[in-house]
Write a protein that holds these residues in place. Structure first.
Motif, PDB file in Angstrom:
ATOM      1  N   THR A  16       0.775  -1.432   0.000  1.00  0.00           N
ATOM      2  CA  THR A  16      -0.013   0.090  -0.011  1.00  0.00           C
ATOM      3  C   THR A  16       0.952   1.385   0.022  1.00  0.00           C
ATOM      4  O   THR A  16       0.339   2.263  -0.300  1.00  0.00           O
ATOM      5  CB  THR A  16      -0.920   0.107   1.241  1.00  0.00           C
ATOM      6  N   ASP A  17       2.190   1.121   0.146  1.00  0.00           N
ATOM      7  CA  ASP A  17       3.040   2.138   0.507  1.00  0.00           C
ATOM      8  C   ASP A  17       3.973   2.346  -0.950  1.00  0.00           C
ATOM      9  O   ASP A  17       4.531   3.547  -1.059  1.00  0.00           O
ATOM     10  CB  ASP A  17       3.696   2.461   1.661  1.00  0.00           C
ATOM     11  N   CYS A  97       9.216   3.749  -3.380  1.00  0.00           N
ATOM     12  CA  CYS A  97       8.579   4.334  -2.389  1.00  0.00           C
ATOM     13  C   CYS A  97       9.599   5.091  -1.521  1.00  0.00           C
ATOM     14  O   CYS A  97       9.244   5.146  -0.083  1.00  0.00           O
ATOM     15  CB  CYS A  97       7.757   3.220  -1.600  1.00  0.00           C
ATOM     16  N   ASN A 100       8.562   8.069   1.390  1.00  0.00           N
ATOM     17  CA  ASN A 100       8.083   7.839   2.722  1.00  0.00           C
ATOM     18  C   ASN A 100       9.538   8.120   3.468  1.00  0.00           C
ATOM     19  O   ASN A 100       9.198   8.763   4.596  1.00  0.00           O
ATOM     20  CB  ASN A 100       7.593   6.540   3.086  1.00  0.00           C
ATOM     21  N   SER A 133      -0.782  18.554  -3.588  1.00  0.00           N
ATOM     22  CA  SER A 133      -1.226  17.430  -4.948  1.00  0.00           C
ATOM     23  C   SER A 133      -0.522  17.609  -5.966  1.00  0.00           C
ATOM     24  O   SER A 133       0.144  18.823  -6.439  1.00  0.00           O
ATOM     25  CB  SER A 133      -2.802  17.962  -5.151  1.00  0.00           C
ATOM     26  N   GLU A 138       5.006  13.151  -3.616  1.00  0.00           N
ATOM     27  CA  GLU A 138       3.825  13.370  -3.004  1.00  0.00           C
ATOM     28  C   GLU A 138       3.623  11.826  -2.124  1.00  0.00           C
ATOM     29  O   GLU A 138       3.671  10.737  -2.678  1.00  0.00           O
ATOM     30  CB  GLU A 138       2.661  13.210  -3.825  1.00  0.00           C
ATOM     31  N   ILE A 139       3.328  11.846  -0.831  1.00  0.00           N
ATOM     32  CA  ILE A 139       3.061  10.681   0.092  1.00  0.00           C
ATOM     33  C   ILE A 139       1.607  10.696   0.352  1.00  0.00           C
ATOM     34  O   ILE A 139       1.160  11.628  -0.168  1.00  0.00           O
ATOM     35  CB  ILE A 139       3.578  11.252   1.444  1.00  0.00           C
ATOM     36  N   ASN A 140       1.159   9.404   0.694  1.00  0.00           N
ATOM     37  CA  ASN A 140      -0.060   8.987   0.765  1.00  0.00           C
ATOM     38  C   ASN A 140      -0.869   9.454   2.065  1.00  0.00           C
ATOM     39  O   ASN A 140      -0.572   8.684   2.923  1.00  0.00           O
ATOM     40  CB  ASN A 140      -0.349   7.628   0.742  1.00  0.00           C
ATOM     41  N   ASP A 142      -4.431  11.660   3.924  1.00  0.00           N
ATOM     42  CA  ASP A 142      -5.947  11.993   3.786  1.00  0.00           C
ATOM     43  C   ASP A 142      -5.850  13.475   3.624  1.00  0.00           C
ATOM     44  O   ASP A 142      -4.872  14.219   3.855  1.00  0.00           O
ATOM     45  CB  ASP A 142      -6.479  11.448   4.898  1.00  0.00           C
ATOM     46  N   LYS A 146      -3.603  17.062   5.213  1.00  0.00           N
ATOM     47  CA  LYS A 146      -2.805  17.662   4.253  1.00  0.00           C
ATOM     48  C   LYS A 146      -3.260  19.245   4.303  1.00  0.00           C
ATOM     49  O   LYS A 146      -2.627  20.139   4.405  1.00  0.00           O
ATOM     50  CB  LYS A 146      -3.213  17.328   2.764  1.00  0.00           C
ATOM     51  N   ILE A 168       2.838   8.426   8.183  1.00  0.00           N
ATOM     52  CA  ILE A 168       3.650   7.802   7.278  1.00  0.00           C
ATOM     53  C   ILE A 168       4.634   6.502   8.162  1.00  0.00           C
ATOM     54  O   ILE A 168       5.072   5.600   7.529  1.00  0.00           O
ATOM     55  CB  ILE A 168       4.739   8.851   6.723  1.00  0.00           C
ATOM     56  N   LEU A 171       2.808   3.528   8.263  1.00  0.00           N
ATOM     57  CA  LEU A 171       2.593   3.071   6.902  1.00  0.00           C
ATOM     58  C   LEU A 171       3.897   2.142   6.649  1.00  0.00           C
ATOM     59  O   LEU A 171       3.784   1.178   6.095  1.00  0.00           O
ATOM     60  CB  LEU A 171       2.462   4.089   5.946  1.00  0.00           C
TER      61      LEU A 171
END
Length: 201
Positions: A16-17, A97, A100, A133, A138-140, A142, A146, A168, A171
């Motif tokens: 997922t990361d 990734c 992260n 954005s 860009e990290i994951n 919500d 942000k 993070i 994650l």
């Protein structure tokens, strides 16, 4: 080491990361291994005759077997070790990734700042690189996390990125970290450290 490896559940190794599992299977594994071998060359080197003649001169040059074994106990212990963080970053890069660990590191640096001018400059730099954005790395996160960061940019504090950093960290802890501990890279680091007789002084 076996107990430490088994303590990290393979069930938590969800993609997922980083890249999707399909993408990773499609990736040339031989090329990935070659890439991290090249970048970790200084950690994988066997003892030279010069090192054997002067064992104290390069004692801290590479991690010991005890160090590498300790990394499998927790992500915190891995990231608190100089070479552990280097190895994890190289592994993350091989799985696409690295943003992260780079974001987490940037947040650690940010929290040490005291000057308001430095805080504003660094906060905006982190936001532009990791948060906004379509940021280049860009990290994951919500929307609410942000947005809270964006609202704090005009007057940032040392804790402005703390919530995002914790997300993070979680994650990485649940995804890329278990994969790292089960990876060929980690196993080879441990094997090389054992075979070279590297132990803590």
């Amino acid at each position: 080491m076996r107990e430490n490896l088994d303590s990290v559940s393979s069930q938590s190794m969800a993609f997922t990361d980083c890249m999707s599992s399909t993408d990773l299977l499609a990736e040339n594994k031989g090329m990935k291994r070659k890439n991290w071998r090249n970048k970790l060359g200084f950690l994988l080197k066997t003892k030279s005759s010069h090192t054997k003649m002067h064992p104290t001169k390069n004692r801290s040059y590479r991690p010991t077997a005890d160090d590498v074994n300790l990394w499998a106990q927790s992500l915190d212990k891995l990231l608190s070790h100089k070479y552990g963080k280097v190895a994890f970053r190289i592994f993350s890069k091989s799985e696409f990734c690295e943003e992260n660990i780079e974001f987490w590191t940037a947040c650690e640096d940010f929290r040490t700042l005291t000057s308001h001018k430095d805080l504003v400059s660094k906060a905006n730099s982190i936001y532009e690189e990791f948060i906004k954005s379509e940021a280049p790395k860009e990290i994951n996160l919500d929307y609410h996390t942000k947005d809270a960061i964006a609202q704090s940019l005009h007057k940032p504090t040392a804790t402005s990125f703390l919530a995002a950093q914790r997300k993070i960290y979680s994650l990485m802890e649940n995804n890329s970290y278990p994969r790292f501990i089960h990876s060929d890279l980690y196993k080879e680091l441990y094997t090389r450290a054992l075979s070279s007789g590297q132990t803590r002084p």
